[in-house]
Design a protein around this motif. Structure first.
Motif, PDB file in Angstrom:
ATOM      1  N   HIS A   1     -10.711   7.207   4.450  1.00 15.23           N
ATOM      2  CA  HIS A   1     -10.412   8.273   5.260  1.00 15.23           C
ATOM      3  C   HIS A   1     -11.555   9.041   5.867  1.00 15.23           C
ATOM      4  O   HIS A   1     -11.344  10.302   6.317  1.00 15.23           O
TER       5      HIS A   1
ATOM      6  N   SER B   1     -14.558   6.545  -0.115  1.00 15.08           N
ATOM      7  CA  SER B   1     -13.428   5.378  -0.133  1.00 15.08           C
ATOM      8  C   SER B   1     -12.816   5.429  -1.517  1.00 15.08           C
ATOM      9  O   SER B   1     -13.314   6.194  -2.365  1.00 15.08           O
TER      10      SER B   1
ATOM     11  N   SER C   1       0.944  -1.096   0.011  1.00 12.28           N
ATOM     12  CA  SER C   1      -0.003   0.112   0.183  1.00 12.28           C
ATOM     13  C   SER C   1       0.695   1.289   0.165  1.00 12.28           C
ATOM     14  O   SER C   1       1.750   1.283   0.766  1.00 12.28           O
TER      15      SER C   1
ATOM     16  N   HIS D   1      -9.481   1.887   0.462  1.00 14.87           N
ATOM     17  CA  HIS D   1      -9.181   2.428   1.984  1.00 14.87           C
ATOM     18  C   HIS D   1     -10.322   3.734   2.112  1.00 14.87           C
ATOM     19  O   HIS D   1     -10.928   4.019   1.128  1.00 14.87           O
TER      20      HIS D   1
ATOM     21  N   ASN E   1     -11.812  -6.516   0.215  1.00 13.39           N
ATOM     22  CA  ASN E   1     -11.755  -5.061  -0.017  1.00 13.39           C
ATOM     23  C   ASN E   1     -13.146  -4.546  -0.803  1.00 13.39           C
ATOM     24  O   ASN E   1     -13.580  -3.450  -0.316  1.00 13.39           O
TER      25      ASN E   1
ATOM     26  N   GLU F   1      -8.991   0.234   6.388  1.00 10.54           N
ATOM     27  CA  GLU F   1      -8.399  -0.610   5.395  1.00 10.54           C
ATOM     28  C   GLU F   1      -9.192  -1.983   5.762  1.00 10.54           C
ATOM     29  O   GLU F   1      -9.548  -2.247   6.692  1.00 10.54           O
TER      30      GLU F   1
ATOM     31  N   ASN G   1      -0.485   4.294   5.218  1.00  4.92           N
ATOM     32  CA  ASN G   1       0.590   3.343   5.246  1.00  4.92           C
ATOM     33  C   ASN G   1       1.991   4.230   4.831  1.00  4.92           C
ATOM     34  O   ASN G   1       2.166   4.926   4.066  1.00  4.92           O
TER      35      ASN G   1
ATOM     36  N   GLN H   1      -4.646  -5.588   0.168  1.00  3.93           N
ATOM     37  CA  GLN H   1      -5.196  -4.098   0.638  1.00  3.93           C
ATOM     38  C   GLN H   1      -5.104  -3.302  -0.825  1.00  3.93           C
ATOM     39  O   GLN H   1      -4.263  -3.183  -1.469  1.00  3.93           O
TER      40      GLN H   1
ATOM     41  N   MET I   1      -6.251   1.631  -3.702  1.00  3.16           N
ATOM     42  CA  MET I   1      -5.212   2.071  -3.084  1.00  3.16           C
ATOM     43  C   MET I   1      -4.094   2.131  -4.502  1.00  3.16           C
ATOM     44  O   MET I   1      -4.347   1.498  -5.486  1.00  3.16           O
TER      45      MET I   1
END
Lengths: 512, 182
Positions: free
Chosen positions: A308, A165, A100, A306, A151, A323, A492, A303, A168
């Motif tokens: 945030h 979302s 990631s 993600h 995922n 994640e 990451n 992964q 990655m």
């Protein structure tokens, strides 16, 4: 081109002279080694772990943990509350990370400039370094349509909730989407250090010695005059082989958070600086969802998505990001802190279980000093990480968020890693998460991101290295790894370390 | 795991009790029902014979998977012993302390009303003890549980023969995988 040297190549005590000795071959050390060697410097890289490559990566948890992780995968905080997953082989953490990649967020750089005096670390200043490593490591966005079911839970659940979302970016080339990044890539698709920057370093004449555990830096005045290592053949519990002494004009410690501060502590270096302090872990909690359909949480890129959504929760509150995580059997079995028939029942459903993670951004809030690395009587690192009030406040919020995503994505039941397990099957059950206990040893916590411990700053009383990575008060000692990060990142950390190491090449070269 | 005498003190009243009993615990245990010896299938490389026997009992209580070999048959304790041999000797020493604390009949008599050593207790009692330790208000007991649980479970479930019990078909044949992606 020379090859990586192993314990078998060192049958007697040896002394090497060189321009630069780099301790550690991971995200920091490898990028640094390649740049310096390509500039013509004579470079020695010492790596405590073994040299492993594609032929060794058998996609088996038992051998992978033994071969590729610190303390055979058993490293933890001293109270056993937080499991510490950290790589230990040629290539360091990059051999086993989940690929990631994120650039350092602007808001983090701004915080570092405003709070830690790192005025030079601007997005513009770092951009060329990030662009260089993105090119070398083939860092690109992973297509959403290739996301595995695990995922997909995160993407679909967030979409239904109206939460942001995204896909990655990953450092892979020709990825087979197999799902075994954490056990060493079996098809050499991951652009890990042993395949990229260390190869560049070897091609430029660097010497890379595996299974060489550095125990001491010798200091005279303000100079490091010798690096003392002892060969530790892989599988041996303590270093017991021949001595390897490296006399270098410049030394760069790149052993990663935890090991780098431990080396400074063993060497009694920078005693007036906060060595080992402000160690950050992105403390991780997981919530599982059991689905009607198969998830097969072991297959597919581990992964690739993600969210945030919760990274900024307002003043005085710790943010977190979300994640997905693979659930191979041994990893899952150890994480489910129950026994007997209950454990077996949970394992029987593993093929239709999804795991979401919340990674908490430590070190940003006033009063959040993270953990502390010390050494025991034998010089081994110990990590103490108290669960502070900000993290304690965030933990139930993170559990609630992950449970909601699972439910929105269609989970039949949602489970926590508490002892005993907290379970629910609909939104009415979310109250159980509020009633649950949180904190050390109440539920599972782990970390795959270790940061800080030799933090960067302008004030020697509050930092260990200056903005050019040089240890305060020493003329020829640099630290170039995740230990210099003044706070956690909220993403990451691998690309931040690659980028900072790329930037640090010039500073180390100037000191030769 | 770090179970030092200093940390026992941190536990408080129970720590003091354990400290008081710890020095004579094994001896007192003989007055109750003594430890049950378990012979390893392979020569021990890290653990003591007593430590191994206690660990084997723990593994037997933790692992209870229908239609699968038990911990003894799967060689869980032997697997943990092999793993420990690759770690710093201090790790084994600390684990042995935890095992002896669990085994100590004098401690269990006071804390739990159990007058047998752990290894000599029946399976249901062993499971009840481990459950109690996993949820104990004392962090020391939780730490011992976590250390033993993590080692035993990861060794058992890392064995390829166990994977059928969780629906895992094992590593893929890479030639059969999805088409190459960027």
């Amino acid at each position: 081109m020379s090859r990586v040297l192993t314990a078998a190549d060192r049958t007697q005590d040896t002394v090497w002279d060189c321009d630069v000795c780099i301790i550690g071959s991971g995200a920091g050390g490898a990028v640094l080694a390649a740049g310096l060697a390509e500039q013509g410097a004579s470079v020695v890289v010492l790596e405590a772990g073994p040299h492993r490559s594609r032929a060794d990566f058998k996609m088996r948890e038992a051998t992978a943990m033994m071969d590729l992780y610190q303390e055979a995968g058993t490293r933890s905080t001293e109270d056993l509350a937080i499991t510490i997953l950290q790589g230990r082989s040629v290539g360091g953490g990059t051999t086993v990370n989940w690929t990631s990649c994120f650039r350092t967020p602007d808001r983090i750089l701004q915080h570092w400039r405003e709070v830690h005096g790192l005025s030079e670390l601007t997005p513009d200043a770092l951009r060329p370094h990030f662009e260089a490593v993105e090119s070398r490591l083939n860092i690109r966005e992973w297509p959403k349509e290739l996301a595995n079911a695990n995922n997909r839970v995160l993407l679909d659940g967030c979409a239904k909730l109206g939460w942001d979302s995204g896909p990655m970016r990953r450092n892979v080339k020709g990825c087979a989407n197999s799902g075994y990044c954490g056990m060493g890539c079996p098809v050499d698709a991951k652009q890990a250090m042993h395949l990229t920057y260390l190869q560049d370093a070897l091609a430029a004449g660097a010497r890379v010695q595996a299974e060489a555990a550095v125990h001491q830096l010798d200091v005279e005045g303000d100079r490091i005059v010798a690096v003392r290592a002892r060969i530790q053949p892989h599988g041996h519990p303590v270093p017991s082989g021949p001595l390897l002494t490296v006399r270098a004009k410049v030394t760069a410690v790149c052993g990663g958070a935890i090991n780098s501060p431990a080396l400074l502590l063993r060497s009694q270096i920078a005693a007036s600086s906060p060595v080992g302090k402000r160690t950050f872990l992105h403390p991780v909690v997981a919530v599982l969802g059991q689905y009607e359909q198969p998830i097969h949480p072991w297959y597919g890129a581990p992964q690739s998505s993600h969210s945030h959504r919760f990274i900024d929760r307002g003043p005085h509150k710790m943010g977190f990001f979300l994640e997905a995580a693979p659930l191979h059997p041994a990893l899952a079995a150890a994480a489910l802190k129950v026994g007997g028939a209950e454990h077996a029942g949970l394992m029987a459903q593993l093929h239709r279980t999804s795991a979401l993670l919340a990674l908490h951004v430590d070190g940003l809030l006033p009063g959040d000093e993270g953990g502390v690395v010390t050494i025991d009587d034998s010089g081994r690192p110990r990590v103490a990480y108290p669960i502070g009030p900000q993290l304690l406040e965030a933990l139930p919020v993170a559990h609630d968020a992950m449970a909601r995503i699972h439910l929105a994505a269609g989970a039949q039941s949602v489970l926590t890693s508490h002892t005993p397990v907290v379970s629910l099957s609909d939104e009415a059950g979310l109250g159980a998460l509020k009633d649950a206990e949180y904190g050390a040893l109440k539920h599972g916590i782990f970390t795959a991101h270790q940061m800080g411990g030799c933090t960067m700053g302008t004030d020697p009383s509050t930092s260990v290295v200056n903005p050019k990575h040089r240890v305060h008060g020493l003329g020829n000692l640099f630290i170039v790894d995740g230990s210099v990060l003044p706070t956690a990142l909220g993403v990451n950390p691998s690309q931040t370390i690659y980028g900072l190491a790329h930037r640090a090449r010039r500073f180390v070269a100037e000191a030769i | 795991m770090a179970i030092t005498r200093r940390q026992f003190i941190v536990v408080g009243a129970v720590g003091s009790l354990v400290l008081a009993l710890g020095g004579v615990g094994v001896g007192l245990s003989l007055a109750f029902r003594p430890s049950v010896h378990r012979e390893p299938n392979t020569p021990l490389v890290a653990l003591s014979p007593l430590g191994f026997s206690i660990l084997a009992a723990v593994a037997g209580a933790l692992v209870d998977v229908p239609d699968q070999p038990d911990a003894d048959e799967a060689g869980v304790a032997e697997g943990v012993d092999a793993l420990l041999a690759r770690l710093h000797p201090a790790v084994t020493a600390e684990l042995e302390q935890g095992l002896r604390l669990l085994e100590n009949a004098a401690v269990s008599a006071v804390l739990e009303g159990r007058f047998t050593t752990f290894s000599a207790s029946d399976r249901a009692t062993q499971q009840a003890v481990l459950l109690a330790w996993s949820e104990s208000e004392y962090s020391l007991f939780r730490r011992v549980f976590r250390a033993l649980h993590g080692l035993c479970m990861s060794v058992y479930w890392s064995q390829p023969e166990r994977h059928v019990a969780c629906g895992y078909a094992g590593p893929p044949d890479l030639s059969m995988l999805m088409p190459e992606a960027p």
